[in-house]
Write a protein that holds these residues in place. Structure first.
Motif, PDB file in Angstrom:
ATOM      1  N   ASP A   1      -1.441   2.551  -3.345  1.00 44.25           N
ATOM      2  CA  ASP A   1      -0.957   1.580  -2.423  1.00 44.25           C
ATOM      3  C   ASP A   1      -0.399   2.357  -1.301  1.00 44.25           C
ATOM      4  O   ASP A   1       0.652   2.920  -1.499  1.00 44.25           O
ATOM      5  N   VAL A   2      -0.598   1.852  -0.036  1.00 41.34           N
ATOM      6  CA  VAL A   2       0.239   2.572   1.135  1.00 41.34           C
ATOM      7  C   VAL A   2       0.848   1.301   1.870  1.00 41.34           C
ATOM      8  O   VAL A   2       2.100   1.536   1.939  1.00 41.34           O
ATOM      9  N   ARG A   3       0.280   0.095   1.875  1.00 38.74           N
ATOM     10  CA  ARG A   3       1.184  -0.762   2.795  1.00 38.74           C
ATOM     11  C   ARG A   3       0.439  -2.251   2.293  1.00 38.74           C
ATOM     12  O   ARG A   3      -0.863  -2.242   2.218  1.00 38.74           O
ATOM     13  N   ILE A   4       1.262  -3.012   2.516  1.00 36.12           N
ATOM     14  CA  ILE A   4       0.645  -4.352   2.606  1.00 36.12           C
ATOM     15  C   ILE A   4       1.197  -5.282   3.769  1.00 36.12           C
ATOM     16  O   ILE A   4       2.243  -5.486   4.126  1.00 36.12           O
ATOM     17  N   VAL A   5       0.133  -5.492   4.608  1.00 39.38           N
ATOM     18  CA  VAL A   5       0.433  -6.307   5.860  1.00 39.38           C
ATOM     19  C   VAL A   5       0.151  -7.760   5.722  1.00 39.38           C
ATOM     20  O   VAL A   5      -1.043  -8.001   5.293  1.00 39.38           O
ATOM     21  N   GLY A   6       1.184  -8.600   5.884  1.00 41.03           N
ATOM     22  CA  GLY A   6       1.206 -10.079   5.541  1.00 41.03           C
ATOM     23  C   GLY A   6       2.550 -10.567   5.850  1.00 41.03           C
ATOM     24  O   GLY A   6       2.673 -10.764   7.099  1.00 41.03           O
ATOM     25  N   THR A   7       3.558 -10.964   5.003  1.00 42.21           N
ATOM     26  CA  THR A   7       4.768 -11.482   5.147  1.00 42.21           C
ATOM     27  C   THR A   7       5.400 -10.446   6.122  1.00 42.21           C
ATOM     28  O   THR A   7       6.163 -11.017   7.100  1.00 42.21           O
ATOM     29  N   PHE A   8       5.289  -9.114   5.814  1.00 45.74           N
ATOM     30  CA  PHE A   8       5.873  -8.121   6.626  1.00 45.74           C
ATOM     31  C   PHE A   8       5.036  -7.186   7.137  1.00 45.74           C
ATOM     32  O   PHE A   8       3.979  -6.981   6.466  1.00 45.74           O
ATOM     33  N   CYS A   9       4.752  -6.702   8.266  1.00 44.93           N
ATOM     34  CA  CYS A   9       3.882  -6.133   8.893  1.00 44.93           C
ATOM     35  C   CYS A   9       4.263  -4.313   8.783  1.00 44.93           C
ATOM     36  O   CYS A   9       3.658  -3.544   8.257  1.00 44.93           O
TER      37      CYS A   9
ATOM     38  N   CYS B   1      -9.226  -1.064   2.678  1.00 50.53           N
ATOM     39  CA  CYS B   1      -8.540  -2.281   3.279  1.00 50.53           C
ATOM     40  C   CYS B   1      -9.098  -3.343   2.164  1.00 50.53           C
ATOM     41  O   CYS B   1     -10.315  -3.484   2.517  1.00 50.53           O
ATOM     42  N   ILE B   2      -8.281  -4.200   1.731  1.00 49.53           N
ATOM     43  CA  ILE B   2      -8.541  -5.529   1.058  1.00 49.53           C
ATOM     44  C   ILE B   2      -7.898  -6.472   1.643  1.00 49.53           C
ATOM     45  O   ILE B   2      -6.750  -6.569   1.730  1.00 49.53           O
ATOM     46  N   MET B   3      -8.406  -7.660   2.016  1.00 48.73           N
ATOM     47  CA  MET B   3      -8.047  -8.668   2.634  1.00 48.73           C
ATOM     48  C   MET B   3      -7.955  -9.873   1.783  1.00 48.73           C
ATOM     49  O   MET B   3      -9.088 -10.266   1.268  1.00 48.73           O
ATOM     50  N   SER B   4      -6.643 -10.331   1.108  1.00 48.18           N
ATOM     51  CA  SER B   4      -6.377 -11.420   0.459  1.00 48.18           C
ATOM     52  C   SER B   4      -6.327 -12.702   1.225  1.00 48.18           C
ATOM     53  O   SER B   4      -5.433 -12.782   2.113  1.00 48.18           O
ATOM     54  N   LEU B   5      -7.243 -13.652   1.323  1.00 47.59           N
ATOM     55  CA  LEU B   5      -7.234 -15.008   1.616  1.00 47.59           C
ATOM     56  C   LEU B   5      -6.115 -15.789   1.089  1.00 47.59           C
ATOM     57  O   LEU B   5      -5.596 -16.649   2.041  1.00 47.59           O
ATOM     58  N   ARG B   6      -6.154 -15.796  -0.159  1.00 49.95           N
ATOM     59  CA  ARG B   6      -4.917 -16.594  -0.819  1.00 49.95           C
ATOM     60  C   ARG B   6      -3.673 -16.445  -0.358  1.00 49.95           C
ATOM     61  O   ARG B   6      -2.846 -17.231  -0.311  1.00 49.95           O
ATOM     62  N   TYR B   7      -3.194 -15.211  -0.228  1.00 54.70           N
ATOM     63  CA  TYR B   7      -1.877 -14.806   0.121  1.00 54.70           C
ATOM     64  C   TYR B   7      -1.755 -14.290   1.508  1.00 54.70           C
ATOM     65  O   TYR B   7      -0.719 -13.992   2.085  1.00 54.70           O
ATOM     66  N   GLN B   8      -2.772 -14.341   2.425  1.00 46.55           N
ATOM     67  CA  GLN B   8      -2.889 -13.975   3.824  1.00 46.55           C
ATOM     68  C   GLN B   8      -2.217 -12.470   3.785  1.00 46.55           C
ATOM     69  O   GLN B   8      -1.296 -12.446   4.782  1.00 46.55           O
ATOM     70  N   ALA B   9      -2.864 -11.568   3.416  1.00 46.70           N
ATOM     71  CA  ALA B   9      -2.195 -10.270   3.277  1.00 46.70           C
ATOM     72  C   ALA B   9      -3.199  -9.366   3.282  1.00 46.70           C
ATOM     73  O   ALA B   9      -4.643  -9.649   2.911  1.00 46.70           O
ATOM     74  N   ILE B  10      -3.108  -8.175   3.994  1.00 38.72           N
ATOM     75  CA  ILE B  10      -4.132  -7.154   4.062  1.00 38.72           C
ATOM     76  C   ILE B  10      -3.531  -5.929   3.135  1.00 38.72           C
ATOM     77  O   ILE B  10      -2.543  -5.312   3.415  1.00 38.72           O
ATOM     78  N   HIS B  11      -4.168  -5.509   2.132  1.00 35.46           N
ATOM     79  CA  HIS B  11      -3.792  -4.508   1.209  1.00 35.46           C
ATOM     80  C   HIS B  11      -4.357  -3.106   1.858  1.00 35.46           C
ATOM     81  O   HIS B  11      -5.642  -3.082   1.690  1.00 35.46           O
ATOM     82  N   ILE B  12      -3.842  -1.878   1.985  1.00 32.07           N
ATOM     83  CA  ILE B  12      -4.195  -0.686   2.226  1.00 32.07           C
ATOM     84  C   ILE B  12      -3.988   0.040   1.145  1.00 32.07           C
ATOM     85  O   ILE B  12      -2.905   0.300   0.958  1.00 32.07           O
ATOM     86  N   VAL B  13      -4.939   0.733   0.814  1.00 29.04           N
ATOM     87  CA  VAL B  13      -5.249   1.751  -0.245  1.00 29.04           C
ATOM     88  C   VAL B  13      -5.722   3.019   0.213  1.00 29.04           C
ATOM     89  O   VAL B  13      -6.816   2.783   0.624  1.00 29.04           O
ATOM     90  N   GLN B  14      -5.133   3.889  -0.507  1.00 30.64           N
ATOM     91  CA  GLN B  14      -5.529   5.476   0.002  1.00 30.64           C
ATOM     92  C   GLN B  14      -6.564   6.130  -1.395  1.00 30.64           C
ATOM     93  O   GLN B  14      -5.849   5.702  -2.259  1.00 30.64           O
ATOM     94  N   ILE B  15      -7.473   6.473  -0.903  1.00 34.07           N
ATOM     95  CA  ILE B  15      -8.300   7.071  -1.871  1.00 34.07           C
ATOM     96  C   ILE B  15      -8.079   8.670  -1.782  1.00 34.07           C
ATOM     97  O   ILE B  15      -8.520   9.333  -1.082  1.00 34.07           O
ATOM     98  N   ARG B  16      -7.285   9.291  -3.290  1.00 31.50           N
ATOM     99  CA  ARG B  16      -6.917  10.586  -3.036  1.00 31.50           C
ATOM    100  C   ARG B  16      -8.350  11.228  -3.680  1.00 31.50           C
ATOM    101  O   ARG B  16      -9.109  10.853  -4.294  1.00 31.50           O
ATOM    102  N   ASP B  17      -8.222  12.665  -3.353  1.00 29.24           N
ATOM    103  CA  ASP B  17      -9.120  13.679  -3.919  1.00 29.24           C
ATOM    104  C   ASP B  17      -9.284  13.726  -5.277  1.00 29.24           C
ATOM    105  O   ASP B  17     -10.273  13.833  -6.131  1.00 29.24           O
ATOM    106  N   SER B  18      -8.066  13.405  -6.125  1.00 30.00           N
ATOM    107  CA  SER B  18      -8.141  13.596  -7.397  1.00 30.00           C
ATOM    108  C   SER B  18      -8.637  12.380  -8.189  1.00 30.00           C
ATOM    109  O   SER B  18      -9.007  12.342  -9.200  1.00 30.00           O
ATOM    110  N   GLY B  19      -8.931  11.145  -7.298  1.00 24.64           N
ATOM    111  CA  GLY B  19      -9.612  10.158  -7.679  1.00 24.64           C
ATOM    112  C   GLY B  19      -8.703   8.821  -7.880  1.00 24.64           C
ATOM    113  O   GLY B  19      -8.973   8.077  -8.907  1.00 24.64           O
ATOM    114  N   ASN B  20      -7.405   8.977  -7.355  1.00 24.27           N
ATOM    115  CA  ASN B  20      -6.582   8.026  -7.739  1.00 24.27           C
ATOM    116  C   ASN B  20      -6.653   6.946  -6.506  1.00 24.27           C
ATOM    117  O   ASN B  20      -6.561   7.238  -5.407  1.00 24.27           O
ATOM    118  N   LEU B  21      -6.148   5.701  -6.627  1.00 27.70           N
ATOM    119  CA  LEU B  21      -6.101   4.613  -5.824  1.00 27.70           C
ATOM    120  C   LEU B  21      -4.556   4.339  -5.445  1.00 27.70           C
ATOM    121  O   LEU B  21      -3.880   3.991  -6.437  1.00 27.70           O
TER     122      LEU B  21
END
Length: 298
Positions: free
Chosen positions: A222-230, A200-220
């Motif tokens: 994007d799962v969801r962005i909680v900000g303007t829409f939840c 989870c990465i919290m963006s203060l400038r855009y008031q959003a929380i970026h949720i990223v999944q780390i796969r076993d294959s080594g890929n990042l």
């Protein structure tokens, strides 16, 4: 079953207790817990690095170069020297015991940052099962930057923030997550949080929380962005039920949900039956109360 940490009790237990088949090695290894350092060696011939920390499993020692652009990883060799005596003195040990490479093996050096970027030494997250490490690099902060669409006025801005997923076994950079013209509080990893395989990465400038999944294959991924829409269907629901006007949204989705929870808590604790039976009046009093508190804080 309770197991004592006393070395005498462990020796006595080893004599009278028969370990399970193929488990005798594990019972012997328990005695390593009773080996503690009895001597401190000073003035070690140490590399000119900025040491960060050990990984949670103790397999790697993370450090950075002095210019904060290279990742340097060591592997500890653990028990290297011993002394047969009661009072151990650093002078009694060999000169090799005063060298850094006698205790650590240099695995690799990887360049993570470019010429105008620097590694944030406070950000290091470790996935113990996969032996992946998450590091962050960023450019310098800028204060006087005009707010773009969706950004909050007065918040600092960083031109480029990069999160690197590194395989610590060989130092290979598996994937990267880039944020441009954004601000993430990297001090003490306050804006970054890891839970199992979710980053989870919290963006203060855009008031959003970026949720990223780390796969076993080594890929990042994007799962969801909680900000303007939840939720995933919030944008579709708002577009189909509310007349959308041009311009920025008054409150983002996460702020609306927080305010709704506060209002519902305030309403459930209300003792005035007039306000309980009329939610619209209760909401009006709630808005007046929030506005009053905001004015007094200013």
């Amino acid at each position: 079953m309770f197991k004592s940490l006393n070395v005498t009790a462990r020796v006595f237990e080893r004599q009278i207790v028969q370990p399970r088949p193929s488990a005798s090695v594990n019972s012997v290894r328990q005695f390593y817990e009773n080996f503690v350092p009895s001597c401190t060696i000073y003035d070690i011939d140490c590399p000119d690095n900025s040491f960060r920390k050990f990984t949670d499993d103790g397999k790697y020692l993370i450090s950075f170069s002095r210019n904060h652009q290279e990742l340097i990883v060591y592997r500890p060799t653990w028990l290297s020297f011993s002394y047969n005596g009661e009072d151990c003195d650093s002078d009694a040990l060999s000169q090799r015991a005063k060298r850094f490479d006698s205790f650590f093996i240099h695995l690799y050096t990887v360049s993570l940052a470019t010429s105008n970027e620097f590694i944030c030494k406070d950000v290091f997250l470790y996935l113990e099962g996969l032996e992946f490490g998450i590091f962050a690099t960023s450019t310098a902060q800028t204060h006087e930057v005009p707010a773009t669409e969706g950004a909050v006025n007065g918040v600092q801005c960083i031109e480029r923030i990069v999160f690197h997923l590194v395989r610590l076994e060989d130092g290979f950079v598996l994937d990267e997550k880039v944020f441009c013209n954004d601000f993430v509080n990297l001090t003490h990893s306050m804006g970054v949080f890891l839970h199992e395989d979710l980053l989870c990465i919290m963006s203060l400038r855009y008031q959003a929380i970026h949720i990223v999944q780390i796969r076993d294959s080594g890929n990042l991924v994007d799962v969801r962005i909680v900000g303007t829409f939840c939720r995933e269907d919030d944008e579709l629901f708002i577009g189909s039920h509310i007349q959308v006007t041009e311009g920025p949204i008054f409150l983002s989705g996460i702020k609306q949900r927080l305010l709704s929870y506060i209002f519902r808590k305030h309403w459930s604790e209300e003792t005035d039956q007039t306000l309980v039976c009329h939610p619209d009046i209760a909401f009006f009093h709630f808005c007046v109360s929030c506005l009053t508190n905001f004015i007094f804080k200013i």
